[in-house]
Design a protein around this motif. Structure first.
Motif, PDB file in Angstrom:
ATOM      1  N   UNK A 278      91.690  74.855  72.978  1.00  0.00           N
ATOM      2  CA  UNK A 278      91.605  75.512  71.675  1.00  0.00           C
ATOM      3  C   UNK A 278      90.153  75.711  71.268  1.00  0.00           C
ATOM      4  N   UNK A 279      89.874  76.716  70.435  1.00  0.00           N
ATOM      5  CA  UNK A 279      88.512  76.917  69.954  1.00  0.00           C
ATOM      6  C   UNK A 279      87.943  75.631  69.344  1.00  0.00           C
ATOM      7  N   UNK A 280      86.701  75.344  69.703  1.00  0.00           N
ATOM      8  CA  UNK A 280      86.020  74.148  69.226  1.00  0.00           C
ATOM      9  C   UNK A 280      86.167  72.942  70.132  1.00  0.00           C
ATOM     10  N   UNK A 281      87.122  72.965  71.045  1.00  0.00           N
ATOM     11  CA  UNK A 281      87.345  71.830  71.955  1.00  0.00           C
ATOM     12  C   UNK A 281      86.282  71.820  73.043  1.00  0.00           C
ATOM     13  N   UNK A 282      85.750  70.630  73.372  1.00  0.00           N
ATOM     14  CA  UNK A 282      84.783  70.538  74.480  1.00  0.00           C
ATOM     15  C   UNK A 282      85.457  70.884  75.801  1.00  0.00           C
ATOM     16  N   UNK A 283      84.715  71.576  76.672  1.00  0.00           N
ATOM     17  CA  UNK A 283      85.241  71.915  77.987  1.00  0.00           C
ATOM     18  C   UNK A 283      85.033  70.779  78.979  1.00  0.00           C
ATOM     19  N   UNK A 284      84.083  69.915  78.716  1.00  0.00           N
ATOM     20  CA  UNK A 284      83.832  68.784  79.607  1.00  0.00           C
ATOM     21  C   UNK A 284      83.137  69.215  80.880  1.00  0.00           C
ATOM     22  N   UNK A 285      82.905  68.257  81.729  1.00  0.00           N
ATOM     23  CA  UNK A 285      82.233  68.484  83.005  1.00  0.00           C
ATOM     24  C   UNK A 285      83.225  69.125  83.956  1.00  0.00           C
ATOM     25  N   UNK A 286      82.834  70.230  84.589  1.00  0.00           N
ATOM     26  CA  UNK A 286      83.770  70.841  85.539  1.00  0.00           C
ATOM     27  C   UNK A 286      83.683  70.177  86.909  1.00  0.00           C
TER      28      UNK A 286
ATOM     29  N   UNK B 155      72.585  68.849  81.805  1.00  0.00           N
ATOM     30  CA  UNK B 155      73.417  68.117  80.849  1.00  0.00           C
ATOM     31  C   UNK B 155      73.994  69.039  79.797  1.00  0.00           C
ATOM     32  N   UNK B 156      74.277  70.274  80.191  1.00  0.00           N
ATOM     33  CA  UNK B 156      74.783  71.283  79.266  1.00  0.00           C
ATOM     34  C   UNK B 156      76.174  70.888  78.754  1.00  0.00           C
ATOM     35  N   UNK B 157      76.386  71.043  77.469  1.00  0.00           N
ATOM     36  CA  UNK B 157      77.668  70.717  76.836  1.00  0.00           C
ATOM     37  C   UNK B 157      78.260  72.015  76.304  1.00  0.00           C
ATOM     38  N   UNK B 158      79.480  72.345  76.758  1.00  0.00           N
ATOM     39  CA  UNK B 158      80.128  73.597  76.362  1.00  0.00           C
ATOM     40  C   UNK B 158      81.420  73.323  75.610  1.00  0.00           C
TER      41      UNK B 158
END
Length: 176
Positions: free
Chosen positions: A8-16, A31-34
């Protein structure tokens, strides 16, 4: 289109992928946070550190291009597509000093067959700060075989052996 199972919008995507230079926990990495945005968009940030310098006190252009590429690649998780970067055109608008938090926003602009067209903007200090970098990109959808055939066997085997199937899927979501 945004996949129905996308965060959902606003949710962190985390480390892929834990070993990723862009979003993983690597000593010299970004250390990019998306986070997921509205529609097929992503917002991300990272802080330019001393090890990211090109000229004294300023971010290296290649590091900025990598941050844009990582943010653009994260868009594909919202579409549940496995892609690689086909083209990345970057405009460097103003210098990015060490210590600056760079705020990036990326969005898909068009999809045609296996081609995903997208754009990104990086701003200094805040989401509405001055524009420092911009990019236009073309990602190409591929099969997971692309990574298996071209990656190093030990990393591929380790990623595929992870019991967390979401982590397995995400490990192969962006360019190698």
């Amino acid at each position: 289109m945004r996949h129905p199972d996308a965060p959902a919008p606003g949710k962190p995507l985390g480390v892929h992928y834990d070993q990723c230079f862009g979003c993983g926990d690597q000593p010299g990495g970004l250390g990019l946070i998306a986070r997921a945005g509205e529609g097929v968009s992503v917002a991300a940030e990272f802080t330019v550190r001393s090890g990211h310098q090109g000229a004294p006190g300023l971010a290296h252009g290649g590091v900025l291009a990598a941050a844009l590429d990582e943010t653009l690649g994260a868009l594909n998780w919202l579409q549940r597509a496995i892609t690689v970067t086909g083209r990345l055109e970057t405009d460097f608008v103003r210098p990015v000093p060490v210590g600056t938090e760079l705020h990036l926003e990326a969005r898909v602009t068009a999809v045609h067959g296996r081609k995903v067209y997208c754009s990104a903007t990086g701003r200094l200090g805040a989401p509405d700060g001055p524009v420092a970098v911009r990019a236009q990109a073309l990602f190409i959808e591929v099969r997971v075989d692309h990574f298996i055939e071209n990656g190093r066997a030990e990393e591929i085997d380790a990623a595929l052996a992870d019991p967390d199937q979401v982590k397995v899927a995400r490990a192969f979501e962006v360019n190698p």
